[in-house]
Design an enzyme around this catalytic site. Structure first.
Site, short mmCIF file in Angstrom:
data_model
loop_
_atom_site.label_atom_id
_atom_site.label_comp_id
_atom_site.label_asym_id
_atom_site.label_seq_id
_atom_site.Cartn_x
_atom_site.Cartn_y
_atom_site.Cartn_z
N TYR A 37 93.63 81.06 -16.61
CA TYR A 37 94.11 82.56 -16.95
C TYR A 37 94.89 83.22 -16.22
CZ TYR A 37 89.62 82.10 -20.70
OH TYR A 37 89.64 81.53 -21.65
N GLU A 96 115.37 93.18 -17.33
CA GLU A 96 115.04 91.30 -17.49
C GLU A 96 115.41 90.59 -18.19
OE1 GLU A 96 110.72 90.23 -18.97
OE2 GLU A 96 111.90 88.61 -20.26
#
Length: 613
Positions: free
Chosen positions: A130, A24
């Site tokens: 969400y 990442e």
């Protein structure tokens, strides 16, 4: 390719590695930081990660840069890329724009996140509350194009105290369309293994990918653990606390601890893939991979032999079948991908349509061609004021003491070792080399330095040399080459073929207008002969524009006074480079006798008896 497919492919091969891995990276704050990160990602490509992912800032800040970095990683660097996408404070229009850009760049993987809530405690003003809402929206609009990952928290979420409820939320994300899970960082392997057992018992079957945070310094280790509210095992503290003021010792011991944790995860049977939070650094991650013996095994999961092609393949959908490139951009893949992005009908025929009105347009490069900040350029190359100074810079590069040149993004490759002494000699004589390759005759495709393509094949190369030399010297050299070619007889005319062009575009060549010369090719069982690297006129003229513009941009650094150096130094440099680009001609030579022992071209130049500078 979708991450779940890549994982399945890697671990179903005849000799699967113990585990695969990914990295990442986050979006840097400055343009030079972005450039430096590209260089780091480029180096870490050689470790052969299954994928990388690039973060997205909550509320869409720097979102366009995230998209730009995804495009560059996917298209230019050839790294399978997963884009973070958060929905907190994100209007649907921004989500649509981000997804469309990711789709257009060839990205097939999204990490769908809710993101951090507003700092003032208010509700999100976005159109999605969400992460499961974002997942459902992506599935509705893009079907199965995107592989969708979701976040998970093995040690609980700071906004929810009930573990069962946290797992229920994770199950909802999986049921609505998630394909894989990437977890928050942790250091308690036993707790993580028990957590994996709980996920499987409630019916979560998709891959679980643990997020691994290497330990670089004690302060950063403690700060990140506290910020993420994760438990630190006592044996970690016992090992690190006594050496906390010694960064080197902490990194060494941290590597041991994290490696032991990773090995325990792999041995548990739950984990086949590790995801490293690099924090845009490389050494700590590499140390863990080395200790786990994953770097070499992982390299063999896709490619048999030296490489797929002798240059970095783009993963952009419009270029995925590209198999041929002009050799001129061998060391400039960033500008090559940018320049050719809009060449009509790409790839058309062999490698592109040179008749396109967009072909070779220097303005296609949206960013500056000189891929260094002014300070970095000055630190690397100083301010050469004479041919001797210029020669010394290139020789330092050839000797491995400089990591880049204005026209070469990375360090000199091992494939130049066979001719390195010749190249140094040329630069001492005023032939300033820019690109080269030695001749090869039937080298096995598995060769670690020169090999590429399928196994049990053979690769070939013609000797290629590209350089800048004074226009007066060039005239003598071309006469010498013409004489040499004529002596060889009509049946083997143009044993040495050449193109030479000055700044204004005046071209001299002994090649036909539409001639395409393959200078690299491979022969493989059951395959057509592949010719991945070529020399031809139109792309050479496009490359000429780039070369001379590099000198123009180098001059601008000193004219702008951004370096805050003495005016006399700046003036001397500007005058030298300006005259240099006016007087020196870009030339390339190809020895079409590929069984030659790499000496014909060098002997022709040496025969001019040009004294050293």
């Amino acid at each position: 390719m979708r991450i779940s497919q890549k994982l399945a492919q890697a671990h179903s091969s005849p000799n699967p590695p113990p585990a695969t891995f990914s990295f990442e990276f986050f979006v840097p704050k400055t343009s030079q930081g972005v450039q430096n990160l590209y260089d780091r990602m480029d180096r870490m490509y050689d470790l052969n990660p299954i994928f990388i992912d690039i973060t997205w800032n909550a509320g869409g800040r720097s979102s366009s840069l995230t998209n730009d970095m995804v495009y560059t990683a996917q298209s230019t660097l050839g790294l399978e890329t997963c884009m973070h996408l958060t929905c907190t404070n994100m209007k649907v229009e921004l989500i649509d724009e981000a997804l469309q850009k990711a789709y257009a760049s060839g990205c097939e993987n999204i990490l769908a996140l809710r993101g951090d809530p507003p700092l003032d405690g208010s509700e999100s003003t976005g159109d999605f509350k969400y992460a499961k809402d974002l997942i459902a929206y992506i599935r509705k609009n893009y079907g199965d194009h995107f592989n969708i990952g979701v976040a998970a928290y093995p040690e609980g979420h700071p906004e929810e105290d009930l573990d069962d409820l946290i797992l229920e939320y994770l199950k909802e994300k999986c049921d609505v369309g998630a394909d894989f899970i990437i977890t928050q960082m942790f250091y308690d392997a036993d707790n993580f293994i028990l957590w994996c057992d709980r996920l499987r018992k409630i019916g979560i079957t998709i891959p679980i990918i643990p997020g691994i945070m290497p330990i670089s310094t004690y302060a950063a280790f403690m700060r990140r653990a506290k910020w993420s509210e994760i438990a630190i095992p006592q044996h970690f503290l016992d090992a690190l606390e006594p050496i906390k003021d010694d960064d080197f010792a902490v990194r060494q011991k941290g590597t041991e601890l994290v490696s032991e944790m990773c090995q325990k995860l792999i041995d548990s049977g739950h984990i086949k893939h590790l995801h490293f939070y690099t924090m845009n650094l490389e050494r700590s991650t590499i140390m863990v991979l080395e200790r786990l013996n994953l770097i070499e095994p992982a390299k063999s999961h896709e490619i048999v032999g030296g490489a797929e092609l002798p240059w970095r393949k783009s993963l952009h959908p419009s270029r995925s079948k590209e198999s041929i490139r002009p050799i001129f951009w061998q060391n400039r893949k960033f500008s090559y991908i940018t320049r050719t992005a809009t060449w009509d009908e790409f790839p058309n025929g062999r490698w592109g349509d040179s008749r396109s009105p967009a072909f070779g347009d220097i303005d296609l490069c949206a960013t500056e061609l000189l891929r260094q900040s002014p300070k970095k350029a000055y630190d690397l190359w100083g301010s050469p004021k004479s041919l001797q100074d210029f020669s010394k810079i290139i020789i330092l590069y050839l000797q491995g003491d400089l990591k880049s040149l204005p026209w070469s993004d990375g360090p000199i490759g091992d494939d130049s070792a066979a001719i390195i002494d010749n190249l140094i000699s040329l630069n001492k004589k005023g032939f300033f080399t820019m690109n080269s390759q030695p001749s090869l005759n039937a080298v096995e495709s598995s060769n670690k330095i020169y090999g590429w393509g399928p196994k049990n094949g053979y690769v070939y190369q013609k000797q290629y040399l590209e350089f800048l030399c004074h226009k007066d010297t060039l005239a003598k050299l071309l006469d010498q080459i013409d004489t040499f070619n004529n002596l060889k007889g009509d049946n083997t005319s143009s044993v040495i073929s050449y193109y030479a062009v000055d700044k204004l575009g005046s071209l001299t060549t002994n090649c036909e207008e539409d001639e395409i010369n393959a200078v690299t090719w491979g022969v493989f069982p059951g395959e057509e002969i592949l010719q991945p690297t070529i020399v031809e006129r139109t792309s050479f003229l496009a490359w000429k524009d780039e070369v001379y513009r590099l000198f123009t941009e180098w001059v601008k650094i000193f004219q702008s006074n951004i370096l805050e150096i003495e005016k006399s130094e700046a003036d001397e440099f500007v005058n030298f480079i300006t005259k240099f680009s006016d007087d020196f001609v870009l030339c390339n030579l190809v020895s079409n006798n590929f069984i030659d022992e790499n000496q014909t071209i060098f002997k022709l130049i040496d025969a001019l008896e040009t004294p050293d500078l």
